[in-house]
Motif scaffolding. Structure first.
Motif, mmCIF file in Angstrom:
data_model
loop_
_atom_site.group_PDB
_atom_site.id
_atom_site.type_symbol
_atom_site.label_atom_id
_atom_site.label_comp_id
_atom_site.label_asym_id
_atom_site.label_seq_id
_atom_site.Cartn_x
_atom_site.Cartn_y
_atom_site.Cartn_z
ATOM 1 N N VAL A 134 1.058 -1.232 -0.091
ATOM 2 C CA VAL A 134 -0.011 0.008 -0.063
ATOM 3 C C VAL A 134 0.904 1.264 -0.036
ATOM 4 N N LEU A 135 1.993 1.055 0.671
ATOM 5 C CA LEU A 135 2.986 2.274 0.809
ATOM 6 C C LEU A 135 4.089 2.114 -0.406
ATOM 7 N N LEU A 136 3.925 1.572 -1.284
ATOM 8 C CA LEU A 136 4.838 1.435 -2.405
ATOM 9 C C LEU A 136 5.113 2.800 -3.101
ATOM 10 N N PRO A 137 3.887 3.665 -3.335
ATOM 11 C CA PRO A 137 4.293 4.979 -3.765
ATOM 12 C C PRO A 137 5.487 5.833 -2.926
ATOM 13 N N VAL A 138 5.071 5.770 -1.786
ATOM 14 C CA VAL A 138 5.975 6.505 -0.687
ATOM 15 C C VAL A 138 7.334 5.914 -0.758
ATOM 16 N N ALA A 139 7.478 4.555 -0.855
ATOM 17 C CA ALA A 139 8.749 4.082 -1.117
ATOM 18 C C ALA A 139 9.399 4.377 -1.983
ATOM 19 N N VAL A 140 8.771 4.572 -3.268
ATOM 20 C CA VAL A 140 9.446 5.066 -4.544
ATOM 21 C C VAL A 140 10.221 6.414 -4.494
ATOM 22 N N ILE A 141 8.927 7.271 -3.873
ATOM 23 C CA ILE A 141 9.471 8.636 -3.545
ATOM 24 C C ILE A 141 10.674 8.861 -2.688
ATOM 25 N N LEU A 142 10.869 7.833 -2.023
ATOM 26 C CA LEU A 142 12.038 7.894 -0.722
ATOM 27 C C LEU A 142 13.322 7.643 -1.742
ATOM 28 N N TRP A 143 13.182 6.565 -2.381
ATOM 29 C CA TRP A 143 14.294 5.897 -3.252
ATOM 30 C C TRP A 143 14.776 7.111 -4.215
ATOM 31 N N VAL A 144 13.713 7.811 -4.822
ATOM 32 C CA VAL A 144 14.068 8.707 -5.869
ATOM 33 C C VAL A 144 14.830 9.908 -5.087
ATOM 34 N N VAL A 145 14.221 10.416 -4.037
ATOM 35 C CA VAL A 145 14.949 11.466 -3.223
ATOM 36 C C VAL A 145 16.321 11.174 -2.780
ATOM 37 N N ALA A 146 16.335 9.765 -2.212
ATOM 38 C CA ALA A 146 17.674 9.295 -1.517
ATOM 39 C C ALA A 146 18.561 9.495 -2.686
ATOM 40 N N GLY A 147 18.287 8.826 -3.942
ATOM 41 C CA GLY A 147 19.203 8.652 -4.951
ATOM 42 C C GLY A 147 19.791 9.942 -5.702
ATOM 43 N N VAL A 148 18.609 11.070 -5.917
ATOM 44 C CA VAL A 148 19.067 12.148 -6.460
ATOM 45 C C VAL A 148 19.825 12.830 -5.620
ATOM 46 N N MET A 149 19.523 12.925 -4.161
ATOM 47 C CA MET A 149 20.283 13.788 -3.433
ATOM 48 C C MET A 149 21.640 13.235 -3.283
ATOM 49 N N THR A 150 21.646 12.025 -3.225
ATOM 50 C CA THR A 150 23.284 11.250 -3.376
ATOM 51 C C THR A 150 24.074 11.715 -4.221
ATOM 52 N N LEU A 151 23.642 11.553 -5.531
ATOM 53 C CA LEU A 151 24.344 11.887 -6.601
ATOM 54 C C LEU A 151 24.741 13.712 -6.616
ATOM 55 N N TRP A 152 23.757 14.295 -6.388
ATOM 56 C CA TRP A 152 23.864 15.708 -6.234
ATOM 57 C C TRP A 152 24.803 16.227 -5.332
ATOM 58 N N CYS A 153 24.609 15.895 -4.037
ATOM 59 C CA CYS A 153 25.273 16.276 -2.775
ATOM 60 C C CYS A 153 26.897 15.701 -2.982
ATOM 61 N N HIS A 154 27.104 14.604 -3.556
ATOM 62 C CA HIS A 154 28.512 14.230 -3.535
ATOM 63 C C HIS A 154 29.103 14.900 -4.634
ATOM 64 N N ILE A 155 28.584 15.068 -5.824
ATOM 65 C CA ILE A 155 29.164 15.696 -6.951
ATOM 66 C C ILE A 155 29.439 17.220 -6.675
ATOM 67 N N ARG A 156 28.610 17.795 -5.856
ATOM 68 C CA ARG A 156 28.546 19.270 -5.454
ATOM 69 C C ARG A 156 29.663 19.376 -4.295
ATOM 70 N N GLY A 157 29.868 18.412 -3.415
ATOM 71 C CA GLY A 157 31.014 18.237 -2.413
ATOM 72 C C GLY A 157 32.125 18.133 -3.079
ATOM 73 N N ALA A 158 32.075 17.281 -3.989
ATOM 74 C CA ALA A 158 33.671 17.128 -4.875
ATOM 75 C C ALA A 158 34.201 18.608 -5.260
ATOM 76 N N ILE A 159 33.243 19.130 -6.100
ATOM 77 C CA ILE A 159 33.494 20.154 -6.850
ATOM 78 C C ILE A 159 34.042 21.466 -5.705
ATOM 79 N N VAL A 160 33.142 21.559 -4.671
ATOM 80 C CA VAL A 160 33.454 22.366 -3.730
ATOM 81 C C VAL A 160 34.823 22.138 -2.902
ATOM 82 N N ALA A 161 35.100 20.911 -2.751
ATOM 83 C CA ALA A 161 36.405 20.407 -2.093
ATOM 84 C C ALA A 161 37.691 20.981 -3.207
ATOM 85 N N GLN A 162 37.292 20.632 -4.525
ATOM 86 C CA GLN A 162 38.334 21.143 -5.284
ATOM 87 C C GLN A 162 38.883 22.630 -5.316
ATOM 88 N N HIS A 163 37.989 23.505 -4.712
ATOM 89 C CA HIS A 163 38.136 24.772 -4.356
ATOM 90 C C HIS A 163 38.669 25.035 -3.001
#
Length: 134
Positions: free
Chosen positions: A91-120
């Motif tokens: 029943v809560l599968l749609p909520v699970a999908v939203i959490l997976w998407v949020v976690a995945g996008v945030m993981t990629l975005w934040c780590h790439i952003r962190g690497a760029i900032v660290a290079q500076h």
């Protein structure tokens, strides 16, 4: 390797931060993405943890980058576990999908952003984390 002190009040590494420190700090952020790909998403915290163990006494700047990356990955890992539990309820599968998407996008975005900032030569503060390493 030239060791430098990190000033947590300004959020910046000193102006004399060596290129090696910036590179290893970037690797601390990107190692989570590499570990995530290798482990199908489950062990993304291993990369930053290895960097933290290897460099925690050599550079405060690298230690902070690796600890931040690790702490953020623990948060994302907990989100994934919660999403899997919700997915099993069907029943809560749609909520699970939203959490997976949020976690995945945030993981990629934040780590790439962190690497760029660290290079500076600057510290990156993750938007969410569970503070286990410092």
């Amino acid at each position: 390797m030239q060791t430098s002190s990190y000033d947590p009040t300004t959020g910046r590494a000193p102006s004399m931060t060596s290129g090696e420190e910036r590179s290893v700090a970037s690797l601390a952020h990107l190692s989570a993405i590499i570990a995530m790909i290798v482990s199908a998403g489950w062990l993304s915290f291993i990369g930053p943890l290895v960097v933290w163990f290897l460099y925690k006494d050599r550079s405060a700047f690298v230690r902070n980058a690796a600890a931040g990356s690790f702490n953020f990955n623990i948060w994302a890992w907990v989100m994934n576990v919660v999403a899997w539990i919700l997915a099993f309820t069907v029943v809560l599968l749609p909520v699970a999908v939203i959490l997976w998407v949020v976690a995945g996008v945030m993981t990629l975005w934040c780590h790439i952003r962190g690497a760029i900032v660290a290079q500076h030569g600057q510290a990156y503060r993750y938007p969410a984390s569970i503070g286990l390493l410092h």
